[in-house]
Structure formats: structure tokens, C-alpha cells
Motif scaffolding. Sequence first.
Motif, PDB file in Angstrom:
ATOM      1  N   HIS A  32       0.821  -1.214   0.000  1.00 51.77           N
ATOM      2  CA  HIS A  32       0.000   0.000   0.000  1.00 51.77           C
ATOM      3  C   HIS A  32       0.853   1.261   0.000  1.00 51.77           C
ATOM      4  O   HIS A  32       0.380   2.312  -0.371  1.00 51.77           O
ATOM      5  N   ARG A  41      -6.772  -4.744  -0.813  1.00 49.91           N
ATOM      6  CA  ARG A  41      -6.492  -6.130  -1.184  1.00 49.91           C
ATOM      7  C   ARG A  41      -7.483  -6.957  -0.384  1.00 49.91           C
ATOM      8  O   ARG A  41      -7.481  -6.923   0.844  1.00 49.91           O
ATOM      9  N   LEU A  58      -7.546  -7.397  -5.959  1.00 49.81           N
ATOM     10  CA  LEU A  58      -7.146  -6.044  -5.605  1.00 49.81           C
ATOM     11  C   LEU A  58      -8.244  -5.114  -6.111  1.00 49.81           C
ATOM     12  O   LEU A  58      -8.458  -5.010  -7.320  1.00 49.81           O
ATOM     13  N   GLY A 108      -5.251  -2.176   3.019  1.00 47.64           N
ATOM     14  CA  GLY A 108      -4.958  -1.206   1.985  1.00 47.64           C
ATOM     15  C   GLY A 108      -5.032   0.194   2.538  1.00 47.64           C
ATOM     16  O   GLY A 108      -4.670   0.439   3.689  1.00 47.64           O
TER      17      GLY A 108
END
Length: 139
Positions: A32, A41, A58, A108
Motif C-alpha cells: 500500500h 487487497r 485487488l 490497503g
Amino acid sequence: MTKTLPALRAALLVPFLLLIAGAPPAARAAPHEERSGNWLRLGVTRGDARSGDTRGVLLLCDPPQGHGRAAEACEQLRAAGGDIERIPPRSGAVCPMIYAPVTVSAYGAWDGRRVDYTHTFSNSCVMAAGTGAVFDLPS
């Protein structure tokens, strides 16, 4: 011969562990740090961790892509401020009382904040009712 197999495994494992332990923090950094915008993710594991079936994608939200229902999932996340726990449950959902565990995970970034979420639901119906399109990944 049976004594050489464990020794061979150890000989192969030790250099690998040393490589991981000795890697500088930047080399182990989460992906990230390399992305910008809102992204997650996502992972879904059906069954227990030892024998489960895991799927992952993703999800990118600027623009929505990478997920079968990306636009819907990104909209639900925007409405919840990126907090999966704040996604309103689907009204009128009726789920069976069958234990078939599903564990979901998301990590993320959302609006510059780190996202790290893991939760185990009793079954996929309960998961879908509570998380909307976010974890609706192909089987």
C-alpha cells in the motif's frame, strides 16, 4: 534414508529464514505504500484456515476496477468512509443457521488512512448480508 529427509528440509529452510529475517524493513513494506488513491487487497477463505479455499482480488476505486462488482463495492465503501464495519446490513436478509465459516480480510488505504480488517462469519449468506458487494468474489 528417513533421517536424511528432515536434515535436507532443515538445510533448505535455514537460508530462507535467514533471508527473511535479515531483509531491511523497506523490503518487507506492505504494497500500500506504493499505491495512491483508495484501494483494498481483499481475501475470502471458505472453510477453516488449514483446508480452506481462498480467493483474493485487488479492488481499486479511483476508477473502480479489479473486482467483478467494483463500482458497487467502491460506492458502498465511500458511503461508509472506507470502514467495512459501517456498511449497512442488507435489509430483509434471511440466512440459514448453518455453520460453514467464511473469513474475510482487507488491507490497503482509504482516504489516506490504513485499512486492516479481518472477520469470520458463520456462513457466506451472513457475510454477504453484512458486507454488501465488497467481498462478493467469484467462487
